[in-house]
Design a protein around this motif. Structure first.
Motif, PDB file in Angstrom:
ATOM      1  N   UNK A 253       0.613  -1.265  -0.053  1.00 25.43           N
ATOM      2  CA  UNK A 253       0.034  -0.090   0.123  1.00 25.43           C
ATOM      3  C   UNK A 253       0.839   1.324  -0.134  1.00 25.43           C
ATOM      4  N   UNK A 254       0.327   2.215  -0.261  1.00 24.47           N
ATOM      5  CA  UNK A 254       1.065   3.787  -0.533  1.00 24.47           C
ATOM      6  C   UNK A 254       0.057   4.644   0.119  1.00 24.47           C
ATOM      7  N   UNK A 255       0.791   5.749   0.604  1.00 25.05           N
ATOM      8  CA  UNK A 255       0.165   6.852   1.130  1.00 25.05           C
ATOM      9  C   UNK A 255       0.477   8.144   0.362  1.00 25.05           C
ATOM     10  N   UNK A 256      -0.768   8.733  -0.144  1.00 27.19           N
ATOM     11  CA  UNK A 256      -0.753  10.077  -0.940  1.00 27.19           C
ATOM     12  C   UNK A 256      -1.131  11.089  -0.090  1.00 27.19           C
ATOM     13  N   UNK A 257      -0.457  12.287   0.157  1.00 28.84           N
ATOM     14  CA  UNK A 257      -0.939  13.254   0.988  1.00 28.84           C
ATOM     15  C   UNK A 257      -1.612  14.283  -0.085  1.00 28.84           C
ATOM     16  N   UNK A 258      -3.100  14.692   0.406  1.00 23.26           N
ATOM     17  CA  UNK A 258      -3.902  15.310  -0.479  1.00 23.26           C
ATOM     18  C   UNK A 258      -3.764  16.959  -0.483  1.00 23.26           C
ATOM     19  N   UNK A 259      -2.772  17.385   0.571  1.00 26.13           N
ATOM     20  CA  UNK A 259      -2.539  18.611   0.817  1.00 26.13           C
ATOM     21  C   UNK A 259      -3.242  19.418   1.498  1.00 26.13           C
ATOM     22  N   UNK A 260      -4.544  18.934   2.073  1.00 27.25           N
ATOM     23  CA  UNK A 260      -5.822  19.461   2.755  1.00 27.25           C
ATOM     24  C   UNK A 260      -5.803  18.828   4.012  1.00 27.25           C
ATOM     25  N   UNK A 261      -4.599  18.356   4.753  1.00 22.31           N
ATOM     26  CA  UNK A 261      -4.793  17.858   6.003  1.00 22.31           C
ATOM     27  C   UNK A 261      -5.305  16.442   5.958  1.00 22.31           C
ATOM     28  N   UNK A 262      -5.555  15.884   4.694  1.00 19.96           N
ATOM     29  CA  UNK A 262      -5.945  14.505   4.770  1.00 19.96           C
ATOM     30  C   UNK A 262      -5.055  13.782   3.968  1.00 19.96           C
ATOM     31  N   UNK A 263      -5.296  12.281   3.663  1.00 17.70           N
ATOM     32  CA  UNK A 263      -4.408  11.453   2.787  1.00 17.70           C
ATOM     33  C   UNK A 263      -4.985  10.229   2.283  1.00 17.70           C
ATOM     34  N   UNK A 264      -4.777   9.836   1.248  1.00 18.56           N
ATOM     35  CA  UNK A 264      -5.402   8.592   0.792  1.00 18.56           C
ATOM     36  C   UNK A 264      -4.607   7.442   1.020  1.00 18.56           C
ATOM     37  N   UNK A 265      -5.311   6.276   1.252  1.00 14.59           N
ATOM     38  CA  UNK A 265      -4.297   4.879   1.100  1.00 14.59           C
ATOM     39  C   UNK A 265      -4.653   4.264  -0.092  1.00 14.59           C
ATOM     40  N   UNK A 266      -3.614   3.771  -1.002  1.00 12.85           N
ATOM     41  CA  UNK A 266      -3.850   3.369  -2.234  1.00 12.85           C
ATOM     42  C   UNK A 266      -3.111   1.965  -2.194  1.00 12.85           C
ATOM     43  N   UNK A 267      -3.645   0.976  -2.981  1.00 11.35           N
ATOM     44  CA  UNK A 267      -3.146  -0.381  -3.481  1.00 11.35           C
ATOM     45  C   UNK A 267      -1.898  -0.198  -4.323  1.00 11.35           C
ATOM     46  N   UNK A 268      -1.125  -0.972  -4.100  1.00 14.02           N
ATOM     47  CA  UNK A 268       0.333  -0.968  -5.164  1.00 14.02           C
ATOM     48  C   UNK A 268       0.465  -2.161  -5.894  1.00 14.02           C
ATOM     49  N   UNK A 269      -0.648  -3.051  -5.795  1.00 18.99           N
ATOM     50  CA  UNK A 269      -0.536  -4.296  -6.671  1.00 18.99           C
ATOM     51  C   UNK A 269      -1.888  -4.668  -6.769  1.00 18.99           C
ATOM     52  N   UNK A 270      -2.051  -5.673  -7.557  1.00 17.29           N
ATOM     53  CA  UNK A 270      -3.616  -6.215  -8.052  1.00 17.29           C
ATOM     54  C   UNK A 270      -3.488  -7.463  -7.193  1.00 17.29           C
ATOM     55  N   UNK A 271      -4.630  -7.599  -6.921  1.00 17.67           N
ATOM     56  CA  UNK A 271      -5.133  -8.968  -6.251  1.00 17.67           C
ATOM     57  C   UNK A 271      -4.499  -9.439  -4.713  1.00 17.67           C
ATOM     58  N   UNK A 272      -5.451  -9.539  -3.841  1.00 11.32           N
ATOM     59  CA  UNK A 272      -4.875  -9.874  -2.469  1.00 11.32           C
ATOM     60  C   UNK A 272      -5.697 -11.259  -2.006  1.00 11.32           C
ATOM     61  N   UNK A 273      -4.707 -12.291  -1.417  1.00 13.29           N
ATOM     62  CA  UNK A 273      -5.234 -13.394  -1.167  1.00 13.29           C
ATOM     63  C   UNK A 273      -5.738 -13.460   0.300  1.00 13.29           C
ATOM     64  N   UNK A 274      -7.180 -13.572   0.428  1.00 20.93           N
ATOM     65  CA  UNK A 274      -7.712 -13.441   1.945  1.00 20.93           C
ATOM     66  C   UNK A 274      -7.266 -14.793   2.650  1.00 20.93           C
TER      67      UNK A 274
END
Length: 682
Positions: free
Chosen positions: A424-445
Motif C-alpha cells: 500500500x502507499x500513502x498520498x498526501x492530499x495537501x488538505x490535511x488528509x491523505x489517501x491509502x492506495x493499493x500498490x498491487x493487483x489482487x490480495x489473497x484472503x
C-alpha cells in the motif's frame, strides 16, 4: 545452414541464432593455429579445429514483484542436439535452481516459482546442460547464463535525515546558500526514470527555494524581508519525487528547520515616546533587543513591596520580585491544560504598610508546538481480494491538541518499516488528509487476512512533531461493485481488539464457572442429614428414648419390654399426652400376665395427685409446663420400707426372723439382724 532457437521472455519474442559448426579456417578472423604431424617420414599439416557449442545464450530478463497465480514464464532453452525424439534431457543448476527456478526436462521451458524483489537480489547465475536420457552423459558442455530482474518503480525516495537543521544570517541577499538535502531511491537507476529524482519545496514559500537537481536550498527574498526581529524560525518541507518529477512518481519528504542568526542592526530604544508625571508609581523602562536588559526606576523616590494575592494563585504557579514587581514562573505552564490565568498583584508602601494598591493581571499562555498529531479516529479499513493497483481504499485525517496561529498543516507519509515490499502507499492530499492506495493487483484472503500499514503524521510548525499511526487493513471478499461481503473471523476479532486465543480463554472460563455451579447444586441435593450420635466403634448402635415412667417394683404393666426389641411397636402404641385417652385405645393385656388389682396402685395415684395439686398451687412455680420428678417406690412391698428414717421403732424392737423365710439370697441379712442363730448350715 546455421541452427538456432527462439527464446520468449516476458511475452516478448527474442531470437537468438547459434553459431554453426564450420571449419575454423573458413570463419577464422585471426591467425589460424596449426600443428605439424609426422606420418611415415613425411610432414603433414592439419588444421586445428575449434569445438563449437550447438546452443548458447547469455541472459534472460524477469519482471520483479510478479503478482500472478501461475509460475512466471522466463524463456525456453533448446539445443540443436535435440531432434525432438525425447532422448535429450535438460538439467538446471546454480542459484535458486529447483526452488526459485524450475525447468521442464523435456521441453526446456524455464519458469520462476515465486515473486522476486530486485532490491533484495538483482540477478541470478544459473547453468544448463543437455544430457542423454538413457546414459545420463552430457551431450554438450555446460553453459552459464544470467536471469536478470527488470525493475519496477516500487520504492519511494528516502532522505538521509528525517529532520535537517540549518541557519542563515538575517538580511541575507537573494540566493544565499542555506544547506543541501539528499535523497536516495532503491530502484534501478540504469532502467528508466525509476530512480531519477527531482526536488521541490512544498512548504516554505516564498522565503526559500530548492534546486530541482541538486537539492540545494537558498534564500528567495531580499534583506528587508528576512528580519530576525520579525521572524526568527522557519520550517521548510522538501519533497523528492522519482520518475524525474513526472506524474505517477513516488514521493518522499523531509523537514528543514531554518533559523535566522542575529546581526547588530537595532539601537536601544524606549518603550514609550512620551511619559506623563503624576502623583504615585511613575516608571521608565529601557529596552535593548540584543542584550535584553530591563530596569525600572521609580522617579518619586518611594519604595514599594510587591506581592501576589495567594487567593488568586492557590497553586503558586507565579511569583513576583518584591523589589521591582517582575512576575516570573515557578513551574512550567501547559496551554492545553489552562490557557488563561488571572492573578492579583498587591503593591504596599515600604514605610507605610497600610497604603496598598491592587491590580488584576491577566496572563495568556501562548501556544508552543509540543503535541504530535494523531489519527483522527480508528479506521475500519478493508481491501477487496480483486482490488486493482492504484485503487483508493481509505481517506485518513489527523487531529492535534496544539492551536497554531495559521492553522494546522499535516503531512502524511509511509513509515520506513512499511516501505519495504509495501502493498500500500500513502498520498498526501495537501488538505490535511491523505489517501491509502493499493500498490498491487489482487490480495489473497486465505493467504493473509490482515495487513498493518504504519503512517507517519507530521505537523507543519516549529519544532516539528511527528507520530506514527497504524492502520489495520482487512482483506475481504467483495461483490462486483466493491461492497464488502465477507471477511475472516480473525480479522474481525482483531479489529475489535480481541484475538482468537483471548476469545477461547473467555469461553473456557465461562464453561468452568457453569460446571462449578452445577456440581455445587448436585452436592447440595445429595447432602444427607447427619445422625444424632456418630459412634466411632459401631455405627449400628442407636439410642432410643422412651418417655415412660415405671410405677414401682410391682408395676409389671407399666412398660412392655418387647418395645425394645421392636421399636415400631412403640410408634404404633404411642398415645397423646395432652388429652384423656379412651379405654378403647388401650390394648387388652396378654393372657399370660397376672392382673394386679388397681387398688394396689391407688397410693401411687394419690401420691402423684397430691404433688400435682401442690405444684399447681405453688406461686413460685413457672407459668409454663415443666417436668417434676418424684422418687416413690410404693407401699405394696411385703418387706415394707427398709429405711430407718421411716421406722418408728428401734433396732432392738424389730423382729427379723422373717428374713430366714426368704431363702438363701437373704441369708446374710438374717445372720446380721436375726437374734437367733440360723440353722441353714445344718
Amino acid at each position: 545452414m546455421a541452427s538456432g532457437f527462439i527464446l520468449h521472455e516476458c511475452g516478448t519474442p527474442i531470437i537468438w541464432i547459434s553459431e554453426p559448426r564450420v571449419n575454423a579456417v573458413a570463419l577464422s578472423r585471426g591467425p589460424v593455429r596449426r600443428k605439424t604431424k609426422e606420418i611415415e617420414g613425411r610432414q603433414d599439416k592439419e588444421l586445428l579445429r575449434r569445438s563449437k557449442r550447438g546452443w548458447m545464450w547469455r541472459q534472460f530478463f524477469l519482471q520483479e514483484e510478479y503478482t500472478g497465480t501461475d509460475h512466471q514464464y522466463i524463456g525456453k532453452l533448446h539445443s540443436d542436439m535435440d531432434r525432438g525424439d525425447g532422448t535429450v534431457m535438460y538439467v538446471l543448476t546454480g542459484e535458486g535452481a529447483g526452488t526459485i527456478f524450475v525447468i521442464d526436462v523435456n521441453s526446456g521451458d524455464l519458469h520462476a516459482t515465486r515473486s522476486l524483489d530486485r532490491e533484495e537480489k538483482p540477478f541470478y547465475v544459473l547453468r544448463a546442460q543437455a544430457v542423454d536420457k538413457k546414459t545420463g552423459l552430457p551431450l554438450e558442455p555446460e553453459t552459464e547464463f544470467i536471469v536478470k530482474l527488470h525493475d519496477i518503480n516500487d520504492n519511494e525516495p528516502k532522505f538521509d535525515k528525517e529532520v535537517y537543521t540549518a541557519s542563515v544570517p538575517e538580511r541575507s541577499h537573494i540566493g544565499t546558500y542555506v544547506t543541501q538535502v539528499t535523497a536516495q531511491d532503491a530502484d534501478d537507476e540504469m532502467f528508466g526514470y525509476s530512480a531519477k529524482l527531482a526536488y521541490s519545496i512544498s512548504q516554505g514559500h516564498p522565503y526559500f527555494s530548492v534546486e530541482p537537481n541538486t537539492g540545494i536550498i537558498r534564500t528567495a527574498l531580499g534583506p528587508s524581508d528576512m528580519d530576525r526581529e520579525q521572524r526568527e524560525h522557519y520550517q521548510v518541507v522538501i519533497e523528492a519525487k522519482d520518475m524525474a518529477g513526472q506524474k505517477g512518481g513516488l514521493t518522499g519528504s523531509t523537514t528543514v528547520n531554518i533559523s535566522l542568526t542575529d546581526v547588530n542592526d537595532n539601537p536601544p530604544r524606549f518603550t514609550q515616546s512620551k511619559h506623563a508625571f503624576k502623583k504615585g508609581k511613575l516608571e521608565i523602562a529601557s529596552y535593548d533587543p540584543f542584550k535584553r536588559p530591563n530596569f525600572i526606576q521609580n522617579l518619586n523616590g518611594l519604595n514599594y513591596r510587591y506581592s501576589i494575592d495567594r487567593h488568586t494563585d492557590v497553586d503558586r504557579i507565579f511569583d513576583v520580585y518584591a523589589g521591582n514587581g517582575s512576575i516570573f514562573l515557578q513551574r512550567p505552564l501547559d496551554r492545553e491544560e489552562l490557557a488563561w490565568h488571572n492573578i492579583s498583584v498587591i503593591a504596599t508602601e515600604f514605610n507605610n504598610p497600610e497604603q496598598t494598591s491592587r491590580v488584576p493581571v491577566y496572563i495568556r499562555v501562548l501556544d508552543v508546538n509540543d503535541n504530535p498529531p494523531m489519527l483522527a479516529s480508528f479506521y475500519e479499513t478493508f481491501v477487496c481480494e480483486n482490488a486493482k493497483a492504484g485503487q483508493k481504499i481509505q481517506t485518513i485525517s489527523a487531529v492535534d491538541a496544539d492551536d497554531p496561529v495559521g492553522g494546522h498543516r499535516f503531512l502524511f507519509s509511509l513509515a520506513p518499516e512499511s516501505s519495504v515490499r509495501a502493498n500500500f502507499s500513502v498520498r498526501d492530499n495537501g488538505d490535511n488528509t491523505a489517501g491509502i492506495f493499493t500498490r498491487r493487483t489482487g490480495f489473497g484472503r486465505m493467504h493473509k487476512s490482515t495487513h498493518l500499514v504504519s503512517v507517519v503524521i507530521s505537523d507543519g510548525h516549529y519544532p516539528m512533531q511527528t507520530s506514527t499511526g497504524t492502520l489495520t487493513i482487512r482483506v475481504c471478499t467483495c461483490d462486483r461493485n466493491g461492497n464488502m461481503e465477507m471477511c475472516n473471523a480473525e480479522a474481525l476479532t482483531s479489529s475489535a481488539g480481541l484475538s482468537t486465543g483471548a476469545l477461547v480463554a473467555i469461553l473456557l472460563c465461562i464453561l468452568i464457572l457453569l460446571l462449578i455451579v452445577v456440581l455445587f447444586a448436585a452436592l447440595k441435593r445429595q447432602k444427607k442429614k447427619e445422625p444424632l450420635i456418630i459412634s466411632k466403634e459401631d455405627v449400628r448402635d442407636n439410642v432410643v428414648s422412651y418417655n415412660d415412667e415405671g410405677g414401682g417394683e410391682e408395676d409389671t404393666q407399666a412398660f412392655d419390654i418387647g418395645a425394645l426389641r421392636h421399636p415400631e411397636v412403640m410408634e404404633e402404641s404411642k398415645l397423646r399426652r395432652d388429652i384423656l385417652p379412651s379405654e378403647s385405645l388401650y390394648p387388652p393385656p396378654p393372657l399370660h400376665r397376672t392382673m394386679v388389682p388397681s387398688r394396689e396402685n391407688a397410693d401411687v395415684r394419690d401420691f402423684i395427685n397430691q404433688h400435682v395439686q401442690e405444684n399447681d398451687g405453688n406461686p413460685t412455680a413457672p407459668p409454663y409446663d415443666s417436668l417434676a420428678t418424684y422418687a416413690y417406690e410404693g407401699n405394696g412391698s411385703v418387706a415394707e420400707s427398709l429405711s430407718s428414717l421411716g421406722s418408728m421403732s428401734s433396732e432392738g424392737d424389730q423382729d427379723y426372723n422373717y428374713l430366714s423365710e426368704w431363702g438363701p439370697r437373704f441369708r446374710k441379712l438374717a445372720d446380721m439382724y436375726g437374734g437367733e442363730d440360723s440353722d441353714w448350715d445344718s
